[in-house]
Design a protein around this motif. Structure first.
Motif, PDB file in Angstrom:
ATOM      1  N   GLU A 101      31.879  70.009  59.971  1.00  0.00           N
ATOM      2  CA  GLU A 101      31.552  68.725  60.730  1.00  0.00           C
ATOM      3  C   GLU A 101      32.758  67.631  61.081  1.00  0.00           C
ATOM      4  O   GLU A 101      33.359  67.591  60.317  1.00  0.00           O
ATOM      5  N   ILE A 102      32.333  67.431  62.303  1.00  0.00           N
ATOM      6  CA  ILE A 102      33.472  66.535  62.900  1.00  0.00           C
ATOM      7  C   ILE A 102      32.905  65.171  63.129  1.00  0.00           C
ATOM      8  O   ILE A 102      31.866  64.988  63.840  1.00  0.00           O
ATOM      9  N   PHE A 103      33.773  64.101  62.776  1.00  0.00           N
ATOM     10  CA  PHE A 103      32.997  62.588  62.778  1.00  0.00           C
ATOM     11  C   PHE A 103      34.228  61.856  63.628  1.00  0.00           C
ATOM     12  O   PHE A 103      35.319  62.046  63.445  1.00  0.00           O
ATOM     13  N   LEU A 104      33.656  60.872  64.670  1.00  0.00           N
ATOM     14  CA  LEU A 104      34.418  60.584  65.506  1.00  0.00           C
ATOM     15  C   LEU A 104      33.656  59.253  66.136  1.00  0.00           C
ATOM     16  O   LEU A 104      32.234  59.274  66.256  1.00  0.00           O
ATOM     17  N   ASP A 105      34.434  58.130  66.468  1.00  0.00           N
ATOM     18  CA  ASP A 105      33.583  57.088  67.177  1.00  0.00           C
ATOM     19  C   ASP A 105      33.643  57.121  68.446  1.00  0.00           C
ATOM     20  O   ASP A 105      34.076  58.243  69.088  1.00  0.00           O
ATOM     21  N   GLU A 162      29.446  77.446  62.203  1.00  0.00           N
ATOM     22  CA  GLU A 162      28.952  76.468  63.002  1.00  0.00           C
ATOM     23  C   GLU A 162      29.735  75.388  63.150  1.00  0.00           C
ATOM     24  O   GLU A 162      30.420  74.943  62.087  1.00  0.00           O
ATOM     25  N   VAL A 163      29.872  74.587  64.197  1.00  0.00           N
ATOM     26  CA  VAL A 163      30.367  73.305  64.408  1.00  0.00           C
ATOM     27  C   VAL A 163      29.225  72.063  64.693  1.00  0.00           C
ATOM     28  O   VAL A 163      28.473  72.378  65.470  1.00  0.00           O
ATOM     29  N   LYS A 164      29.379  70.979  63.921  1.00  0.00           N
ATOM     30  CA  LYS A 164      28.516  69.787  64.277  1.00  0.00           C
ATOM     31  C   LYS A 164      29.338  68.644  64.391  1.00  0.00           C
ATOM     32  O   LYS A 164      30.256  68.234  63.692  1.00  0.00           O
ATOM     33  N   PHE A 165      28.980  67.908  65.451  1.00  0.00           N
ATOM     34  CA  PHE A 165      29.602  66.674  65.772  1.00  0.00           C
ATOM     35  C   PHE A 165      28.743  65.438  65.341  1.00  0.00           C
ATOM     36  O   PHE A 165      27.360  65.281  65.650  1.00  0.00           O
ATOM     37  N   HIS A 166      29.456  64.306  64.641  1.00  0.00           N
ATOM     38  CA  HIS A 166      28.844  63.230  64.606  1.00  0.00           C
ATOM     39  C   HIS A 166      29.427  61.953  65.140  1.00  0.00           C
ATOM     40  O   HIS A 166      30.699  61.674  65.206  1.00  0.00           O
ATOM     41  N   GLN A 167      28.807  61.068  65.813  1.00  0.00           N
ATOM     42  CA  GLN A 167      29.316  59.941  66.244  1.00  0.00           C
ATOM     43  C   GLN A 167      29.133  58.756  65.418  1.00  0.00           C
ATOM     44  O   GLN A 167      27.926  58.611  65.068  1.00  0.00           O
ATOM     45  N   ILE A 168      30.127  58.329  64.865  1.00  0.00           N
ATOM     46  CA  ILE A 168      29.876  57.319  63.672  1.00  0.00           C
ATOM     47  C   ILE A 168      29.693  55.849  63.981  1.00  0.00           C
ATOM     48  O   ILE A 168      30.497  55.551  64.965  1.00  0.00           O
ATOM     49  N   SER A 169      28.928  55.244  63.375  1.00  0.00           N
ATOM     50  CA  SER A 169      28.942  53.670  63.715  1.00  0.00           C
ATOM     51  C   SER A 169      28.922  52.989  62.470  1.00  0.00           C
ATOM     52  O   SER A 169      28.532  51.716  62.536  1.00  0.00           O
ATOM     53  N   TRP A 170      29.350  53.543  61.416  1.00  0.00           N
ATOM     54  CA  TRP A 170      29.661  52.757  60.160  1.00  0.00           C
ATOM     55  C   TRP A 170      30.891  53.481  59.657  1.00  0.00           C
ATOM     56  O   TRP A 170      31.529  54.362  60.145  1.00  0.00           O
ATOM     57  N   PRO A 171      31.558  52.880  58.534  1.00  0.00           N
ATOM     58  CA  PRO A 171      32.579  53.387  57.858  1.00  0.00           C
ATOM     59  C   PRO A 171      32.781  54.965  57.788  1.00  0.00           C
ATOM     60  O   PRO A 171      31.645  55.516  57.507  1.00  0.00           O
ATOM     61  N   LEU A 172      33.913  55.424  58.202  1.00  0.00           N
ATOM     62  CA  LEU A 172      34.041  56.901  58.154  1.00  0.00           C
ATOM     63  C   LEU A 172      33.760  57.532  56.612  1.00  0.00           C
ATOM     64  O   LEU A 172      32.926  58.412  56.781  1.00  0.00           O
ATOM     65  N   VAL A 173      34.250  56.895  55.784  1.00  0.00           N
ATOM     66  CA  VAL A 173      33.981  57.520  54.509  1.00  0.00           C
ATOM     67  C   VAL A 173      32.548  57.572  54.058  1.00  0.00           C
ATOM     68  O   VAL A 173      31.986  58.381  53.402  1.00  0.00           O
ATOM     69  N   ASP A 174      31.624  56.506  54.438  1.00  0.00           N
ATOM     70  CA  ASP A 174      30.226  56.350  54.236  1.00  0.00           C
ATOM     71  C   ASP A 174      29.485  57.532  55.087  1.00  0.00           C
ATOM     72  O   ASP A 174      28.826  58.050  54.357  1.00  0.00           O
ATOM     73  N   ALA A 175      30.069  57.986  56.154  1.00  0.00           N
ATOM     74  CA  ALA A 175      29.287  58.779  56.803  1.00  0.00           C
ATOM     75  C   ALA A 175      29.568  60.167  56.494  1.00  0.00           C
ATOM     76  O   ALA A 175      28.811  61.025  56.238  1.00  0.00           O
ATOM     77  N   MET A 176      30.793  60.417  55.876  1.00  0.00           N
ATOM     78  CA  MET A 176      31.237  61.783  55.530  1.00  0.00           C
ATOM     79  C   MET A 176      30.667  62.159  54.165  1.00  0.00           C
ATOM     80  O   MET A 176      30.124  62.993  53.708  1.00  0.00           O
ATOM     81  N   LEU A 177      30.431  61.108  53.194  1.00  0.00           N
ATOM     82  CA  LEU A 177      29.733  61.058  51.858  1.00  0.00           C
ATOM     83  C   LEU A 177      28.383  61.384  52.077  1.00  0.00           C
ATOM     84  O   LEU A 177      27.571  62.122  51.471  1.00  0.00           O
TER      85      LEU A 177
END
Length: 359
Positions: free
Chosen positions: A39-43, A66-81
């Motif tokens: 899972e890949i997280f980016l703004d 499998e690959v999954k993408f996340h567009q983050i709108s809150w702090p990176l650590v919060d999104a990953m946790l």
């Protein structure tokens, strides 16, 4: 178990594994490795780039399906946790800053229905996979080497015609950078070392206003193409042959002999420490053993210095398609430093120099 990889250039985390997977370097990004999924997280600044990413390549490099993408709108650590809320443990790379470690540790029980997650520190997640190169990676490094070969030939011309004399170390540094730009580089791996006379005996000397006249000039320079680095060192004698020239010539001959022996006798299946020993014994036999205070080489790719380490302590076994430098040297304190550095690739049984300017 979930594995966190984080890059954040604003907080001095430059995790080049992101270049390895995605072919560009974001300033803030997170990768979460699950059992079968990455899972890949980016703004929003970088999210559009995901349309051009090769998901099959990413899966192959991470051993996931499998690959999954996340567009983050809150702090990176919060999104990953939050995305890893169903896991009981987290692995994080040792290059993470204390700021992020504390952030993960303090919040790890907020994003789970269970007790606080166990945190484990790991070394570079992709290091083992990166140490052996494929044919495309070897080709990219060859391209970076070819650029530095052209720069070296130009420097040799300046030395042979005496055009280099009266220039400063910093002048030569700028000449190197301009020539690399001319030969279609992307960026320097890091700033060239240009060291004249006594300065050449200072490890990682920073070029300044020292004027070049009669004496040795050491140049250690790099280029980078598609994130792949080159690394190259030569020592030139500039201008007239002074009383120190005979000693310089004797030392240069010893370093060259050690380099040739190391290249000729290095083998696939050999321990890296044995390659170091080949160079070291050759220089010791010439009476300069105490002045060989540097390791014999290092691996190269996304970083200028990475595994395999070619030193007396390394038990790394040389494998086909490993790429590393061989760079014996003799360092006379407060006088001069002579080093010859080439990048080699391990092929079949022996190693091959990538540069066309061997010595």
């Amino acid at each position: 178990m979930a594995t966190f990889l984080i890059t954040d250039s604003d907080n001095d985390i430059d995790n080049k594994n992101f270049k390895y997977l995605l072919w560009f370097q974001p300033s803030l990004w997170g990768i979460l490795l699950r059992k079968n999924r990455v899972e890949i997280f980016l703004d929003s600044r970088y999210f559009a780039k995901t349309n051009k990413l090769n998901e099959k390549y990413i899966c192959e490099k991470t051993w996931k399906s499998e690959v999954k993408f996340h567009q983050i709108s809150w702090p990176l650590v919060d999104a990953m946790l939050l995305a890893s809320a169903d896991t009981s443990a987290i692995k994080i790379e040792e290059n993470l800053t204390l700021k992020y470690y504390n952030d993960i540790n303090s919040k790890s029980d907020l994003w789970t229905w269970e007790k606080k997650k166990k945190i484990e520190i790991i070394e570079n997640y992709f290091e083992e996979d990166r140490i052996v190169k494929n044919n495309n990676e070897i080709k990219q490094i060859k391209n970076a080497v070819e650029i530095i070969d052209k720069v070296c030939l130009f420097l040799q011309y300046l030395v042979d015609t005496n055009e280099i004399k009266w220039k400063t170390e910093d002048n030569v540094r700028k000449i190197i950078l301009n020539k690399i730009l001319e030969f279609w580089w992307e960026c320097e791996s890091f700033s060239p070392i240009v060291a004249f006379g006594e300065n050449s005996a200072i490890a990682h000397h920073s070029p300044w206003e020292t004027i070049i006249d009669n004496w040795p000039l050491l140049v250690d320079m790099w280029a980078q193409i598609n994130w792949y680095c080159s690394d190259f060192t030569r020592t030139f004698w500039v201008w007239d042959k002074t009383e120190d020239y005979d000693e310089f010539k004797k030392i240069y001959k010893s370093v060259k002999k050690a380099h040739i022996k190391s290249v000729l006798w290095a083998r696939v299946g050999m321990q890296a420490s044995q390659i170091d020993l080949l160079a070291r014994r050759s220089i010791e036999k010439d009476g300069y053993g105490e002045y060989f205070s540097h390791s014999t080489g290092h691996g190269i790719w996304l970083h200028v210095h990475e595994r395999p380490w070619i030193n007396r302590m390394s038990d790394e076994i040389i494998q086909p398609n490993m790429i590393f430098t061989i760079e014996p040297g003799i360092y006379i304190p407060w006088k001069f430093w002579v080093r010859i550095e080439n990048i080699v690739v391990a092929k079949e049984e022996r190693v091959k120099i990538l540069s066309k300017i061997n010595y």
